[in-house]
Motif scaffolding. Sequence first.
Motif, PDB file in Angstrom:
ATOM      1  N   ALA A 222      35.841  42.226  45.425  1.00  0.00           N
ATOM      2  CA  ALA A 222      36.307  40.840  45.374  1.00  0.00           C
ATOM      3  C   ALA A 222      36.343  40.253  43.973  1.00  0.00           C
ATOM      4  O   ALA A 222      36.828  39.132  43.786  1.00  0.00           O
ATOM      5  CB  ALA A 222      35.434  39.975  46.278  1.00  0.00           C
ATOM      6  N   ILE A 223      35.833  40.988  42.977  1.00  0.00           N
ATOM      7  CA  ILE A 223      35.835  40.480  41.598  1.00  0.00           C
ATOM      8  C   ILE A 223      36.538  41.438  40.637  1.00  0.00           C
ATOM      9  O   ILE A 223      36.363  41.378  39.426  1.00  0.00           O
ATOM     10  CB  ILE A 223      34.410  40.179  41.104  1.00  0.00           C
ATOM     11  N   SER A 224      37.367  42.332  41.220  1.00  0.00           N
ATOM     12  CA  SER A 224      38.182  43.231  40.387  1.00  0.00           C
ATOM     13  C   SER A 224      37.355  44.023  39.384  1.00  0.00           C
ATOM     14  O   SER A 224      37.774  44.234  38.249  1.00  0.00           O
ATOM     15  CB  SER A 224      39.267  42.434  39.648  1.00  0.00           C
ATOM     16  N   SER A 225      36.151  44.447  39.842  1.00  0.00           N
ATOM     17  CA  SER A 225      35.255  45.231  38.981  1.00  0.00           C
ATOM     18  C   SER A 225      35.068  44.572  37.616  1.00  0.00           C
ATOM     19  O   SER A 225      35.336  45.148  36.566  1.00  0.00           O
ATOM     20  CB  SER A 225      35.736  46.672  38.840  1.00  0.00           C
ATOM     21  N   TRP A 226      34.584  43.333  37.680  1.00  0.00           N
ATOM     22  CA  TRP A 226      34.346  42.503  36.500  1.00  0.00           C
ATOM     23  C   TRP A 226      35.644  42.081  35.835  1.00  0.00           C
ATOM     24  O   TRP A 226      35.793  42.122  34.616  1.00  0.00           O
ATOM     25  CB  TRP A 226      33.388  43.176  35.507  1.00  0.00           C
ATOM     26  N   TRP A 227      36.614  41.679  36.685  1.00  0.00           N
ATOM     27  CA  TRP A 227      37.800  40.953  36.248  1.00  0.00           C
ATOM     28  C   TRP A 227      38.842  41.836  35.560  1.00  0.00           C
ATOM     29  O   TRP A 227      39.779  41.319  34.945  1.00  0.00           O
ATOM     30  CB  TRP A 227      37.440  39.790  35.320  1.00  0.00           C
ATOM     31  N   VAL A 228      38.733  43.150  35.677  1.00  0.00           N
ATOM     32  CA  VAL A 228      39.646  44.007  34.927  1.00  0.00           C
ATOM     33  C   VAL A 228      40.816  44.535  35.756  1.00  0.00           C
ATOM     34  O   VAL A 228      41.926  44.683  35.246  1.00  0.00           O
ATOM     35  CB  VAL A 228      38.906  45.196  34.268  1.00  0.00           C
ATOM     36  N   VAL A 229      40.588  44.838  37.032  1.00  0.00           N
ATOM     37  CA  VAL A 229      41.601  45.497  37.854  1.00  0.00           C
ATOM     38  C   VAL A 229      42.601  44.453  38.346  1.00  0.00           C
ATOM     39  O   VAL A 229      42.228  43.509  39.037  1.00  0.00           O
ATOM     40  CB  VAL A 229      40.956  46.231  39.041  1.00  0.00           C
ATOM     41  N   THR A 230      43.851  44.608  38.000  1.00  0.00           N
ATOM     42  CA  THR A 230      44.864  43.624  38.392  1.00  0.00           C
ATOM     43  C   THR A 230      45.658  44.098  39.607  1.00  0.00           C
ATOM     44  O   THR A 230      45.538  43.528  40.689  1.00  0.00           O
ATOM     45  CB  THR A 230      45.811  43.341  37.213  1.00  0.00           C
ATOM     46  N   HIS A 231      46.450  45.135  39.472  1.00  0.00           N
ATOM     47  CA  HIS A 231      47.333  45.557  40.562  1.00  0.00           C
ATOM     48  C   HIS A 231      46.583  46.261  41.690  1.00  0.00           C
ATOM     49  O   HIS A 231      47.090  46.358  42.799  1.00  0.00           O
ATOM     50  CB  HIS A 231      48.419  46.481  40.013  1.00  0.00           C
TER      51      HIS A 231
END
Length: 416
Positions: A42-51
């Motif tokens: 839910a947090i994109s692995s510390w905000w990095v994963v976008t697509h």
Amino acid sequence: MRSASPVWHPFTQHALHDGIPTIVRTEGAWLESADGRRIFDAISSWWVVTHGHRHPPIMVAIRAETERLDQVIFAGFTHPPAEALARELVAITPPELTHVFFSDSGSTSVEVALKMALGFWLHSGEDRRRILALEGAYHGDTIGGMSVGERGVFNAPYEPLLFDVGRLPFPHPGREQATLDALEAACRAYPVAALIVEPLILGAGGMLIYQPAVLAEMARIGRHHGVLLIADEVMTGWGRTGTLFACEQAGIAPDIACYSKGLTGGVMPLAVTLCGDAIFDAHYAHDRRKTFFHSSSYTANPIACAAALANVKVWQSEPVMQRIAALAAVHAKALDRFRGDKRFSNIRQLGTIAALDLVVPDAGYLADIGPRLYRHFLARDLLVRPLGSTIYLMPPYCSTEAEIGRVYDAIAAIDL
């Protein structure tokens, strides 16, 4: 009990952290652990994963580049992936940003920006050294990044290493003028070199949001006084705030911009710091003392650049903005259920970022509520890392309404 692993994890108090999950596979918005659990990121692995994790076009580009290049020294040499990526970045960022300096993380991109700004004034013959930053800001964990970030538990042991910075009050709703007045006063009182901001939203500072008009006015005041504006778009870039870059919403072009995290779609570490001609030209001379003395061993790693170039092509060829708009709509609908819930306050959203605060007596970062909330979510196979009592969501753009709904159901189930 001490772990049998020799690994020392970031932002982790090992004396209190028992049973760290081992992730063996990722796909889309999901992490898969060694014991067979599927955990929604839910947090994109510390905000990095976008697509989404392992987005196919990016993975294909990485595999292809490994057949051509690995690491190439970037001092005095170049290579096609870096050249192509730099041209693409110049094309999609404000036209005032004409030069691209590569590094390897958000923190280092900020270090580069600060050094560029100070070098610019020194080589221009002006004694400007004062840096301004917003209260509550976070700009990384290197020395310069910590210096311009909020002082507190994160950097207290390293206080002797940090340089003095001018602080502006955060422009909370209804108190924006105090920020602008403080900026005007600071620019009159000191020869200010640069103002650094996280545009529109603080990240680690609590996901606090401020209006684009405030950012535009800060830029105007700074420009009136000749102050360089550094936009730390490490987290806010690549669609998180609803536009490709947050500064677009304020209609401004920073003098220096920092991009990382989503630059490669979150697949590989890479960062860039962009600047305009004036900053580059101040370092351009036959005098070698004006050289920009910064590098890291893996500057512009070709494989990372290939990943970033593939990410740019994803933005150009796939309906990424439609996915972002759909995700933002899911957040807006889901947040409505909490607006009358007295357990929560300050319900807020900016693009694909949603946040709300749990009303508790002790809400600080070191309060027990943060770890308790983390365990609450992880027990439901959800990766959420609250900032104290602030619960925030920043999922990958591929996330479905049903997947995100699971997180909001878990928020509704909080009874701690």
